[in-house]
Scaffold this active site. Structure first.
Site, mmCIF file in Angstrom:
data_model
loop_
_atom_site.group_PDB
_atom_site.id
_atom_site.type_symbol
_atom_site.label_atom_id
_atom_site.label_comp_id
_atom_site.label_asym_id
_atom_site.label_seq_id
_atom_site.Cartn_x
_atom_site.Cartn_y
_atom_site.Cartn_z
ATOM 1 C CB CYS A 2 -0.900 0.073 1.341
ATOM 2 S SG CYS A 2 -1.949 -1.418 1.343
ATOM 3 N NE ARG A 27 5.789 1.456 -1.190
ATOM 4 C CZ ARG A 27 6.616 1.577 -0.248
ATOM 5 N NH1 ARG A 27 7.603 2.369 -0.594
ATOM 6 N NH2 ARG A 27 6.648 1.009 0.670
ATOM 7 C CD1 TRP A 74 -0.268 -5.895 -3.263
ATOM 8 C CD2 TRP A 74 0.048 -6.452 -1.180
ATOM 9 N NE1 TRP A 74 0.610 -6.972 -3.274
ATOM 10 C CE2 TRP A 74 0.567 -7.497 -2.001
ATOM 11 C CE3 TRP A 74 0.034 -6.510 0.095
ATOM 12 C CZ2 TRP A 74 0.946 -8.798 -1.542
ATOM 13 C CZ3 TRP A 74 0.442 -7.961 0.591
ATOM 14 C CH2 TRP A 74 1.030 -8.807 -0.333
ATOM 15 C CG ASN A 99 0.214 2.441 3.535
ATOM 16 O OD1 ASN A 99 -0.757 2.244 2.983
ATOM 17 N ND2 ASN A 99 1.584 2.889 3.336
ATOM 18 N N GLY A 100 -0.759 -0.753 6.740
ATOM 19 C CA GLY A 100 -0.514 -1.600 7.709
ATOM 20 C C GLY A 100 -1.676 -2.410 8.194
ATOM 21 C CD GLU A 482 17.894 -13.061 -6.804
ATOM 22 O OE1 GLU A 482 17.342 -13.423 -5.475
ATOM 23 O OE2 GLU A 482 17.277 -12.046 -7.334
ATOM 24 C CE LYS A 486 14.483 -11.309 -9.151
ATOM 25 N NZ LYS A 486 14.741 -10.624 -7.773
ATOM 26 C CD GLU A 489 10.410 -12.145 -7.280
ATOM 27 O OE1 GLU A 489 10.080 -11.255 -6.752
ATOM 28 O OE2 GLU A 489 11.712 -11.911 -8.007
ATOM 29 C CG HIS A 505 20.275 -36.873 -2.010
ATOM 30 N ND1 HIS A 505 20.326 -38.037 -1.327
ATOM 31 C CD2 HIS A 505 21.411 -36.098 -2.117
ATOM 32 C CE1 HIS A 505 21.859 -38.440 -1.320
ATOM 33 N NE2 HIS A 505 22.309 -37.278 -1.805
ATOM 34 C CE LYS A 603 12.006 -2.577 -5.462
ATOM 35 N NZ LYS A 603 12.888 -3.395 -5.971
HETATM 36 C C1 G6P Z 1 10.036 -7.992 -1.733
HETATM 37 C C2 G6P Z 1 10.629 -7.751 -3.157
HETATM 38 C C3 G6P Z 1 11.804 -8.281 -3.222
HETATM 39 C C4 G6P Z 1 12.805 -8.030 -2.074
HETATM 40 C C5 G6P Z 1 12.111 -8.506 -0.777
HETATM 41 C C6 G6P Z 1 13.114 -7.884 0.261
HETATM 42 O O1 G6P Z 1 9.466 -9.375 -1.867
HETATM 43 O O2 G6P Z 1 9.706 -7.890 -4.319
HETATM 44 O O3 G6P Z 1 12.543 -7.929 -4.529
HETATM 45 O O4 G6P Z 1 13.977 -8.945 -2.195
HETATM 46 O O5 G6P Z 1 10.935 -7.813 -0.701
HETATM 47 O O6 G6P Z 1 13.015 -6.617 0.382
HETATM 48 P P1 G6P Z 1 14.272 -5.802 0.892
HETATM 49 O O7 G6P Z 1 13.566 -4.070 0.434
HETATM 50 O O8 G6P Z 1 14.145 -5.832 2.263
HETATM 51 O O9 G6P Z 1 15.488 -5.919 0.172
#
Ligand code: G6P
Length: 608
Positions: A2, A27, A74, A99-100, A482, A486, A489, A505, A603
């Site tokens: 949000c 975000r 969100w 927000n929250g 990673e 990626k 996502e 395994h 984000k």
């Molecule tokens: C969200 C984002 C990721 C990010 C993660 C941690 O899930 O979509 O891309 O890696 O948060 O965020 P930070 O700002 O703590 O690195």
């Protein structure tokens, strides 16, 4: 997550609020809305979906005002829908964006229902609007009503409140979610993220937990939760806080991947001299801590967690200091034992991730020697909470999925590893060689990006698959993790990462001629072992793709591979991460996905 924007001015400012909300789109959100005071009742407009829907809806109305709040939502309480979108309004007089999560909203709601309030939505936020309205029946001042309201709320919140009876002010309140005030001569603004404030602001003020504030066009005043005036420092906004747009790129994600050679230069800048990490890279206090350091705990989420995992391999191998890496949401609740002489490191791009912040707050009370953060956003909550911050200097990152942030985090963690080795007087010759290697990172990243056409061709051949497996060993296993993160996502294709040695395994059972398996293959001491793993996949008919160091070409008998220049073993994880970013990007684009704002993701995850 949000986003909040609000502006109070002498002129009409609804369009400024909309501009601010557009800057928060990155975000991640599912609906948006704006409300303004008019002196003749709150005017409120909300839409589901993207901001363009709100802009279109606004164009059909004559809503204007000089005191307005807006929101991108969100969903947490209640599905994404028009009635659940913010702002929430009570009796045409109070509007709230929030927000929250309000944890005790059901108890408050039951009291308000009994008092005759009608609910339109399933949200916890509507309760705040009705509660303030209810308190205002006896308490005539909006600020005082908000102070009373805040005392009744349990949970995390950042909120902005307007009242049509007092149409020239916005009341703000913050607890555990970010909120920042923007100050200009005849205009004050508020946002959950500095980047959404008008670029004309002269100063920013970061509110602290428990703070409330009253802003008008010409004034601002901050209060603590008991209503006492408090002083908070003003800062000049950093130019890097504002986005320069996509420039010539099709997407922010693409731009941010290609920015990495530049980002690497910035992360290194002034931090290496004469093949040595400079003294001012860390403070004297941290230097003293590193001298007696015996243990490190690293805590982070998402991509930042993967940076921590790579750093763990580096630190234990070179410096022989025990290093444990945790996902923040696990660390918080696993009753961690704090070992002797331990440093706590939080890694976060945004500096606002709720779980990482909570883990840091917990760590501060748990007996660590020192808390250090590796963070991209200066002055963010995690920076402010830490004893010291090493900034990654990647500039604002708009793509929801982190790319350039990981590169800059790894560079800073690489520098920290080298500094720690120097302070502990470990292998000075090797440390010097590794420092030299790290100095080449920007040029090596540019070379890696030159392989983008080949990566695109690979993307075309796997874009219609349902599952992909990523393999890596040693310090490249986190890079495979990673890569899988990626990939899922951005492409919405199921992807998993395995340590290549674990293949037999379990995951080998999944391998058939329809299963792409992609591995990262550096020329290191694990090469022969990895080649055996590649053979295991091929023997089962799996489609094997290899991102390989050129110098191990002759050993790999595989048709599908993409070569990368040898870059040295230390920086190799940073370099091999880049083609995986490109792969996820291209597959996402081919499949027509929104690569900058993947579905359901946010984000900056400011709720638990
Ligand atoms: C969200 C984002 C990721 C990010 C993660 C941690 O899930 O979509 O891309 O890696 O948060 O965020 P930070 O700002 O703590 O690195």
């Amino acid at each position: 997550m949000c986003g909040i924007v609000g502006v109070v001015s002498k002129k009409q400012i609804v369009s400024n609020v909309i501009e601010g909300l557009k800057k928060l789109e990155y975000r991640g959100y599912d609906s948006a809305g704006v409300a303004t005071t008019t002196g003749d009742g709150i005017k409120n407009i909300r839409t589901i979906g993207k901001m363009k829907n709100l802009v279109k809806a606004l164009a059909k109305t004559s809503i204007e005002g000089s005191c307005a709040i807006g929101h991108t939502r969100w969903a947490t309480h209640g599905k994404p829908s028009l009635v659940n979108a913010h702002p929430h309004v009570s009796h045409d007089n109070i509007a709230v964006v929030h927000n929250g999560i309000i944890e005790n909203h059901l108890a408050l709601k039951s009291f308000l229902l009994n008092s005759g309030y009608n609910y339109q939505s399933d949200t916890d936020t509507e309760t705040i609007a009705h509660l303030i309205h209810n308190i205002l029946l006896s308490e005539k001042d909006l600020l005082k009503a908000c102070i009373k309201c805040m005392k009744m709320l349990h949970g995390s919140f950042a909120m902005a409140v307007i009242c049509d009876d007092m149409p020239d002010k916005i009341i703000l309140a913050k607890n555990a979610c970010p909120l920042v005030i923007g100050i200009a001569a005849n205009e004050k603004s508020v946002a959950s993220d500095v980047s959404a404030l008008p670029q004309s602001i002269e100063h920013v003020i970061y509110l602290e937990d428990g703070d409330l504030a009253e802003i008008t066009a010409n004034s601002y005043q901050i209060y603590d939760e008991s209503g006492q005036k408090v002083h908070r420092e003003k800062f000049r906004p950093h130019p890097n806080s504002f986005s320069k747009g996509k420039e010539a790129y099709d997407h922010y994600m693409q731009k941010e991947i290609y920015e990495q050679p530049k980002v690497a230069q910035l992360a290194m800048s002034g931090r290496i001299e004469n093949n040595r990490v400079t003294d001012n890279f860390i403070s004297h206090d941290l230097k003293m801590v590193l001298k007696k350091l015996e243990n490190i705990h690293i805590v982070a989420c998402g991509t930042s967690y993967h940076a921590g995992l790579v750093a763990g391999y580096w630190i234990e191998k070179l410096v022989k200091v025990s290093c444990r890496i945790d996902i923040a949401s696990e660390y918080r609740y696993r009753s961690p034992v704090v070992p002797k002489n331990a440093l706590f490191i939080t890694i976060s791009q945004s500096g606002e991730t709720a779980d990482s912040l909570a883990a840091l707050k917990f760590a501060k009370k748990s007996g660590y020697l020192f808390t250090l953060s590796v963070c991209n956003v200066d002055n963010s909550a995690i920076c402010r909470e830490s004893d010291e911050t090493l900034l990654t200097k990647a500039g604002i990152e708009i793509g929801v999925a982190s790319t350039k942030s990981l590169t800059s985090q790894l560079i800073v963690l690489g520098l920290l590893t080298l500094k720690l080795a120097e302070i502990k007087n470990i292998e000075p010759r090797i440390v010097k060689k590794m420092t030299k290697e790290l100095s080449t990172i920007s040029a090596v990243l540019s070379q890696a990006l030159h392989q983008s056409k080949k990566v695109k061709a690979l993307a075309e051949s796997i874009a219609n698959k349902d599952h992909v497996l990523f393999l890596g060993r040693g310090q490249h296993y986190p890079i495979a993790m990673e890569a899988a993160l990626k990939f899922k996502e951005i492409s919405y294709i199921h992807a998993e990462a395995y340590a290549a040695g674990e293949l037999k395994h379990g995951p080998l059972a999944l391998v058939d001629n329809n299963m792409p398996v992609i591995t990262v293959c550096p020329n290191d001491q694990l090469l022969d072992k990895l080649i055996s793993n590649i053979e295991e996949v091929k023997a089962r008919g799996g489609q094997m793709y290899v991102f390989a160091d050129k110098t191990c070409n002759s050993k790999i008998k595989n048709n599908n591979h993409i070569d990368f220049e040898n870059c040295g073993q230390f920086i190799s994880p940073i370099v091999f991460n880049v083609p995986f970013q490109l792969l996820a990007y291209y597959v996402g684009v081919i499949r027509g996905n929104d690569v900058d704002q993947p579905r359901n993701l946010a984000k900056s995850v400011t709720v638990e």
